[in-house]
Design a protein around this motif. Structure first.
Motif, PDB file in Angstrom:
ATOM      1  N   UNK A   1       0.776  -0.886   0.114  1.00 31.44           N
ATOM      2  CA  UNK A   1       0.126  -0.038  -0.148  1.00 31.44           C
ATOM      3  C   UNK A   1       0.689   1.578  -0.345  1.00 31.44           C
ATOM      4  N   UNK A   2       0.411   2.342  -0.420  1.00 31.37           N
ATOM      5  CA  UNK A   2       1.675   3.873  -0.227  1.00 31.37           C
ATOM      6  C   UNK A   2       1.649   4.170   0.710  1.00 31.37           C
ATOM      7  N   UNK A   3       2.747   4.411   1.363  1.00 30.72           N
ATOM      8  CA  UNK A   3       2.734   4.341   2.427  1.00 30.72           C
ATOM      9  C   UNK A   3       1.827   5.188   3.243  1.00 30.72           C
ATOM     10  N   UNK A   4       1.710   6.633   2.525  1.00 35.43           N
ATOM     11  CA  UNK A   4       1.118   7.828   3.402  1.00 35.43           C
ATOM     12  C   UNK A   4      -0.144   7.099   3.388  1.00 35.43           C
ATOM     13  N   UNK A   5      -0.560   6.323   2.465  1.00 30.87           N
ATOM     14  CA  UNK A   5      -1.918   5.955   3.218  1.00 30.87           C
ATOM     15  C   UNK A   5      -2.294   5.550   4.350  1.00 30.87           C
ATOM     16  N   UNK A   6      -1.043   4.768   4.682  1.00 29.94           N
ATOM     17  CA  UNK A   6      -1.248   3.491   5.814  1.00 29.94           C
ATOM     18  C   UNK A   6      -0.532   4.624   7.022  1.00 29.94           C
ATOM     19  N   UNK A   7       0.486   5.988   6.911  1.00 32.32           N
ATOM     20  CA  UNK A   7       1.542   6.162   7.487  1.00 32.32           C
ATOM     21  C   UNK A   7      -0.436   7.407   8.619  1.00 32.32           C
ATOM     22  N   UNK A   8      -1.942   8.121   6.882  1.00 34.04           N
ATOM     23  CA  UNK A   8      -2.747   8.506   7.669  1.00 34.04           C
ATOM     24  C   UNK A   8      -3.695   7.438   8.625  1.00 34.04           C
ATOM     25  N   UNK A   9      -3.470   6.103   8.318  1.00 37.35           N
ATOM     26  CA  UNK A   9      -4.854   5.516   9.308  1.00 37.35           C
ATOM     27  C   UNK A   9      -3.577   5.257  10.753  1.00 37.35           C
ATOM     28  N   UNK A  10      -2.842   4.856  10.348  1.00 39.03           N
ATOM     29  CA  UNK A  10      -2.053   5.099  11.782  1.00 39.03           C
ATOM     30  C   UNK A  10      -1.609   6.333  12.688  1.00 39.03           C
ATOM     31  N   UNK A  11      -1.827   7.174  11.768  1.00 42.90           N
ATOM     32  CA  UNK A  11      -1.911   8.925  13.236  1.00 42.90           C
ATOM     33  C   UNK A  11      -3.176   8.953  13.319  1.00 42.90           C
ATOM     34  N   UNK A  12      -4.617   7.916  12.855  1.00 43.57           N
ATOM     35  CA  UNK A  12      -5.545   8.571  13.385  1.00 43.57           C
ATOM     36  C   UNK A  12      -5.073   7.405  14.191  1.00 43.57           C
ATOM     37  N   UNK A  13      -4.752   6.266  14.290  1.00 40.49           N
ATOM     38  CA  UNK A  13      -5.320   5.738  15.664  1.00 40.49           C
ATOM     39  C   UNK A  13      -4.133   6.175  16.642  1.00 40.49           C
ATOM     40  N   UNK A  14      -3.090   6.863  16.488  1.00 38.87           N
ATOM     41  CA  UNK A  14      -2.576   7.344  17.863  1.00 38.87           C
ATOM     42  C   UNK A  14      -3.223   8.774  18.035  1.00 38.87           C
ATOM     43  N   UNK A  15      -3.500   9.277  17.544  1.00 39.68           N
ATOM     44  CA  UNK A  15      -4.612  10.265  18.505  1.00 39.68           C
ATOM     45  C   UNK A  15      -5.847   9.792  19.072  1.00 39.68           C
ATOM     46  N   UNK A  16      -6.200   8.755  18.496  1.00 39.49           N
ATOM     47  CA  UNK A  16      -7.048   7.706  19.353  1.00 39.49           C
ATOM     48  C   UNK A  16      -7.165   7.170  20.421  1.00 39.49           C
ATOM     49  N   UNK A  17      -5.895   6.577  19.988  1.00 39.39           N
ATOM     50  CA  UNK A  17      -5.077   6.117  20.749  1.00 39.39           C
ATOM     51  C   UNK A  17      -4.464   7.661  22.816  1.00 39.39           C
ATOM     52  N   UNK A  18      -4.260   7.863  22.736  1.00 34.71           N
ATOM     53  CA  UNK A  18      -4.058   9.328  23.221  1.00 34.71           C
ATOM     54  C   UNK A  18      -4.831   9.800  23.912  1.00 34.71           C
ATOM     55  N   UNK A  19      -5.856   9.412  23.103  1.00 34.07           N
ATOM     56  CA  UNK A  19      -7.498  10.533  24.252  1.00 34.07           C
ATOM     57  C   UNK A  19      -7.974   9.388  25.171  1.00 34.07           C
ATOM     58  N   UNK A  20      -7.677   8.219  24.228  1.00 34.79           N
ATOM     59  CA  UNK A  20      -8.059   7.250  25.379  1.00 34.79           C
ATOM     60  C   UNK A  20      -7.263   6.973  26.405  1.00 34.79           C
ATOM     61  N   UNK A  21      -6.053   7.430  26.345  1.00 37.34           N
ATOM     62  CA  UNK A  21      -5.757   7.566  27.583  1.00 37.34           C
ATOM     63  C   UNK A  21      -5.245   8.169  28.377  1.00 37.34           C
ATOM     64  N   UNK A  22      -5.788   9.834  27.693  1.00 34.40           N
ATOM     65  CA  UNK A  22      -6.219  11.139  28.229  1.00 34.40           C
ATOM     66  C   UNK A  22      -7.571  10.744  29.058  1.00 34.40           C
ATOM     67  N   UNK A  23      -8.125  10.139  28.750  1.00 35.79           N
ATOM     68  CA  UNK A  23      -9.076  10.107  28.899  1.00 35.79           C
ATOM     69  C   UNK A  23      -9.055   9.255  30.415  1.00 35.79           C
TER      70      UNK A  23
END
Length: 124
Positions: free
Chosen positions: A33-55
């Protein structure tokens, strides 16, 4: 790259996550897959994880050092042939994966916090 309630997710964080995903069992198919696409999905996952941890932290959830150490010793791939935690195996894992002891413990603590939050939500 992103900021979540004052907590930075850096390009380095994203690169580390990307490299770890590529090394995972499903990584072979992701290489096509296009690395930019994979990284975009990963970034979204990292953001969601960070929000969960903060909550979880806001709710007063925490992981003690004792619980963290107990969890670490129970990870099957860190055990020797007798089923006991092996500092040597752990050291080899850290060297091959690119984690430091501190960064791996941080990741493990974050995962445990996320699990606590999910269990709390599921229990309500």
């Amino acid at each position: 790259v992103a900021k979540v309630n004052g907590s930075d997710i850096t390009e380095r964080d994203l690169d580390i996550a990307y490299n770890r995903v590529l090394q995972s069992p499903s990584g072979e198919s992701l290489r096509m897959l296009d690395p930019k696409l994979v990284k975009a999905e990963l970034l979204q996952s990292l953001i969601e994880e960070r929000i969960l941890i903060q909550n979880a932290s806001k709710m007063g959830m925490a992981v003690s050092s004792d619980k963290l150490n107990a969890m670490l010793t129970q990870i099957p791939f860190l055990q020797d042939s007798n089923g006991q935690f092996s500092p040597q195996v752990y050291g080899q894992f850290l060297a091959s994966s690119g984690y430091s002891d501190q960064s791996f413990r941080h990741l493990l603590r974050d995962n445990m916090l996320q699990q606590q939050l999910r269990q709390s939500i599921a229990g309500t």
